[in-house]
Design a protein around this motif. Structure first.
Motif, PDB file in Angstrom:
ATOM      1  N   UNK A  48       5.101  13.656 -10.895  1.00  0.00           N
ATOM      2  CA  UNK A  48       6.163  14.512 -11.403  1.00  0.00           C
ATOM      3  C   UNK A  48       7.340  13.686 -11.929  1.00  0.00           C
ATOM      4  N   UNK A  49       7.903  14.123 -13.052  1.00  0.00           N
ATOM      5  CA  UNK A  49       9.041  13.450 -13.677  1.00  0.00           C
ATOM      6  C   UNK A  49      10.108  14.499 -13.934  1.00  0.00           C
ATOM      7  N   UNK A  50      11.331  14.193 -13.545  1.00  0.00           N
ATOM      8  CA  UNK A  50      12.461  15.091 -13.812  1.00  0.00           C
ATOM      9  C   UNK A  50      13.590  14.311 -14.451  1.00  0.00           C
ATOM     10  N   UNK A  51      14.355  15.009 -15.295  1.00  0.00           N
ATOM     11  CA  UNK A  51      15.466  14.400 -16.010  1.00  0.00           C
ATOM     12  C   UNK A  51      16.758  15.031 -15.513  1.00  0.00           C
ATOM     13  N   UNK A  52      17.735  14.173 -15.206  1.00  0.00           N
ATOM     14  CA  UNK A  52      19.038  14.620 -14.710  1.00  0.00           C
ATOM     15  C   UNK A  52      20.140  13.976 -15.547  1.00  0.00           C
ATOM     16  N   UNK A  53      21.289  14.629 -15.571  1.00  0.00           N
ATOM     17  CA  UNK A  53      22.462  14.054 -16.217  1.00  0.00           C
ATOM     18  C   UNK A  53      23.112  13.027 -15.299  1.00  0.00           C
ATOM     19  N   UNK A  54      24.042  12.230 -15.850  1.00  0.00           N
ATOM     20  CA  UNK A  54      24.698  11.188 -15.051  1.00  0.00           C
ATOM     21  C   UNK A  54      25.446  11.772 -13.851  1.00  0.00           C
ATOM     22  N   UNK A  55      25.990  12.976 -13.980  1.00  0.00           N
ATOM     23  CA  UNK A  55      26.720  13.590 -12.860  1.00  0.00           C
ATOM     24  C   UNK A  55      25.784  14.127 -11.788  1.00  0.00           C
ATOM     25  N   UNK A  56      24.500  14.230 -12.077  1.00  0.00           N
ATOM     26  CA  UNK A  56      23.528  14.819 -11.155  1.00  0.00           C
ATOM     27  C   UNK A  56      22.716  13.772 -10.392  1.00  0.00           C
ATOM     28  N   UNK A  57      23.248  12.595 -10.242  1.00  0.00           N
ATOM     29  CA  UNK A  57      22.521  11.518  -9.564  1.00  0.00           C
ATOM     30  C   UNK A  57      22.168  11.890  -8.125  1.00  0.00           C
ATOM     31  N   UNK A  70       0.420   1.232 -14.256  1.00  0.00           N
ATOM     32  CA  UNK A  70       0.637   1.288 -12.805  1.00  0.00           C
ATOM     33  C   UNK A  70       1.196   2.641 -12.365  1.00  0.00           C
ATOM     34  N   UNK A  71       1.189   3.629 -13.243  1.00  0.00           N
ATOM     35  CA  UNK A  71       1.796   4.923 -12.914  1.00  0.00           C
ATOM     36  C   UNK A  71       1.095   5.636 -11.768  1.00  0.00           C
ATOM     37  N   UNK A  72      -0.131   5.273 -11.472  1.00  0.00           N
ATOM     38  CA  UNK A  72      -0.816   5.916 -10.339  1.00  0.00           C
ATOM     39  C   UNK A  72      -0.180   5.526  -9.008  1.00  0.00           C
ATOM     40  N   UNK A  73       0.632   4.482  -9.008  1.00  0.00           N
ATOM     41  CA  UNK A  73       1.355   4.093  -7.801  1.00  0.00           C
ATOM     42  C   UNK A  73       2.609   4.936  -7.585  1.00  0.00           C
ATOM     43  N   UNK A  74       3.007   5.696  -8.594  1.00  0.00           N
ATOM     44  CA  UNK A  74       4.261   6.428  -8.524  1.00  0.00           C
ATOM     45  C   UNK A  74       4.072   7.785  -7.861  1.00  0.00           C
ATOM     46  N   UNK A  75       4.942   8.068  -6.914  1.00  0.00           N
ATOM     47  CA  UNK A  75       4.971   9.368  -6.237  1.00  0.00           C
ATOM     48  C   UNK A  75       5.805  10.349  -7.048  1.00  0.00           C
ATOM     49  N   UNK A  76       6.835   9.831  -7.702  1.00  0.00           N
ATOM     50  CA  UNK A  76       7.715  10.649  -8.523  1.00  0.00           C
ATOM     51  C   UNK A  76       8.708   9.760  -9.240  1.00  0.00           C
ATOM     52  N   UNK A  77       9.252  10.270 -10.342  1.00  0.00           N
ATOM     53  CA  UNK A  77      10.209   9.505 -11.125  1.00  0.00           C
ATOM     54  C   UNK A  77      11.334  10.426 -11.560  1.00  0.00           C
ATOM     55  N   UNK A  78      12.568  10.014 -11.296  1.00  0.00           N
ATOM     56  CA  UNK A  78      13.740  10.763 -11.729  1.00  0.00           C
ATOM     57  C   UNK A  78      14.512   9.893 -12.714  1.00  0.00           C
ATOM     58  N   UNK A  79      14.763  10.425 -13.887  1.00  0.00           N
ATOM     59  CA  UNK A  79      15.527   9.720 -14.915  1.00  0.00           C
ATOM     60  C   UNK A  79      16.924  10.318 -14.938  1.00  0.00           C
ATOM     61  N   UNK A  80      17.937   9.466 -14.791  1.00  0.00           N
ATOM     62  CA  UNK A  80      19.331   9.910 -14.803  1.00  0.00           C
ATOM     63  C   UNK A  80      19.995   9.300 -16.030  1.00  0.00           C
ATOM     64  N   UNK A 134       0.811  -1.217   0.000  1.00  0.00           N
ATOM     65  CA  UNK A 134       0.000   0.000   0.000  1.00  0.00           C
ATOM     66  C   UNK A 134       0.839   1.260   0.000  1.00  0.00           C
ATOM     67  N   UNK A 135       1.998   1.199  -0.586  1.00  0.00           N
ATOM     68  CA  UNK A 135       2.874   2.371  -0.616  1.00  0.00           C
ATOM     69  C   UNK A 135       3.013   2.883  -2.042  1.00  0.00           C
ATOM     70  N   UNK A 136       3.534   4.094  -2.159  1.00  0.00           N
ATOM     71  CA  UNK A 136       3.761   4.695  -3.465  1.00  0.00           C
ATOM     72  C   UNK A 136       5.248   4.614  -3.795  1.00  0.00           C
ATOM     73  N   UNK A 137       5.549   4.605  -5.081  1.00  0.00           N
ATOM     74  CA  UNK A 137       6.912   4.374  -5.558  1.00  0.00           C
ATOM     75  C   UNK A 137       7.587   5.688  -5.914  1.00  0.00           C
ATOM     76  N   UNK A 138       8.777   5.873  -5.393  1.00  0.00           N
ATOM     77  CA  UNK A 138       9.669   6.951  -5.822  1.00  0.00           C
ATOM     78  C   UNK A 138      10.787   6.257  -6.585  1.00  0.00           C
ATOM     79  N   UNK A 139      10.802   6.438  -7.904  1.00  0.00           N
ATOM     80  CA  UNK A 139      11.690   5.663  -8.761  1.00  0.00           C
ATOM     81  C   UNK A 139      12.838   6.498  -9.296  1.00  0.00           C
ATOM     82  N   UNK A 140      14.031   5.978  -9.134  1.00  0.00           N
ATOM     83  CA  UNK A 140      15.228   6.526  -9.766  1.00  0.00           C
ATOM     84  C   UNK A 140      15.601   5.550 -10.876  1.00  0.00           C
ATOM     85  N   UNK A 141      15.526   6.006 -12.111  1.00  0.00           N
ATOM     86  CA  UNK A 141      15.808   5.155 -13.269  1.00  0.00           C
ATOM     87  C   UNK A 141      17.093   5.664 -13.906  1.00  0.00           C
TER      88      UNK A 141
END
Length: 180
Positions: free
Chosen positions: A101-110, A71-81, A41-48
Motif C-alpha cells: 500500500x502507498x499513500x500520499x500526504x501533504x507536508x503538514x500531515x507527516x 526490492x518492493x516485495x520487502x516493503x510493508x507500506x510506503x508513505x510519501x510526504x 528478514x524484516x519488512x520495510x515501512x518507509x516514510x519518504x
C-alpha cells in the motif's frame, strides 16, 4: 540529497530528500536500508519526505528508483510526504502497480503518515488488494483414459480432447493390405 531521518519511531524507516537528488545519494542511504532489511528478514515501512527545499531528481536518481522497485516485495507500506504537485500525482497514478500500500500526504500531515505506517499489520502475505475473487477457480480436468491395447509404457488417449471423438492411431511402421 537524501538523508535518513532519525526522528521516526521504531519500525519505520524515514528518508528525506532535499535539493537535487542524484544516483550517489542512493548508495549510502537507500541501499543499506534494503540490505539491512534483507539480512534481518524484516519488512520495510518507509516514510519518504520530499520537503519544500527539494529541487529535482537527476536521471541517475531515476534509474536508482527503478532498481529499488525490484526490492518492493520487502516493503510493508510506503508513505510519501510532499507538497510537490507532479510527484504527488505521479505517485497516485503509479501506486496501483506497487505490491504494497502507498499513500500520499501533504507536508503538514507527516504525523498522520507516521500513524498510518505504524498501524499497518506486520508479516508476509498482507496485501492491500484483498478483494473477493469474481469467479470460482476452475477445476483441473482428469487425465484422459488410457487405451489398454496400446504399446506397454506408452499412454494414449482414447478420445480426442477437442472433438470427444475416438482418437485415430497412426502407425506408419505397420503396413495394411491393399483392399481391392
Amino acid at each position: 540529497m537524501l538523508e535518513r531521518a532519525e526522528d521516526a519511531p521504531a519500525g519505520i524507516d524515514a528518508v528525506k530528500a532535499t535539493g537535487t537528488v542524484s544516483k550517489h545519494d542512493y548508495e549510502p542511504v537507500v541501499e543499506p536500508l534494503i540490505d539491512a532489511a534483507r539480512k534481518e528478514g524484516r519488512r520495510i515501512k518507509l516514510l519518504y519526505e520530499i520537503g519544500p527545499d527539494f529541487r529535482s531528481f537527476t536521471p541517475g536518481a531515476g534509474w536508482e528508483d527503478l532498481k529499488v522497485l525490484g526490492a518492493m516485495r520487502l516493503f510493508e507500506g510506503c508513505a510519501l510526504v510532499t507538497d510537490v504537485g507532479w510527484i504527488r500525482e505521479s505517485t497516485r497514478m503509479m501506486s496501483f502497480l506497487m505490491p504494497c500500500p502507498v499513500r500520499v500526504y501533504g507536508n503538514e500531515e507527516r504525523a498522520e503518515a507516521l500513524h498510518w505506517l505504524a498501524s499497518l499489520p506486520e508479516g508476509p502475505g498482507i496485501s492491500h488488494r484483498a478483494r473477493p475473487r469474481l469467479r470460482a477457480p476452475q477445476r483441473r480436468r482428469a487425465a484422459p483414459p488410457v487405451d489398454p491395447s496400446a504399446r506397454p509404457g506408452v499412454a494414449r488417449p482414447t478420445r480426442s480432447p477437442a472433438t470427444h471423438a475416438p482418437a485415430r492411431r497412426h502407425r506408419p511402421h505397420i503396413r495394411r493390405p491393399a483392399v481391392r
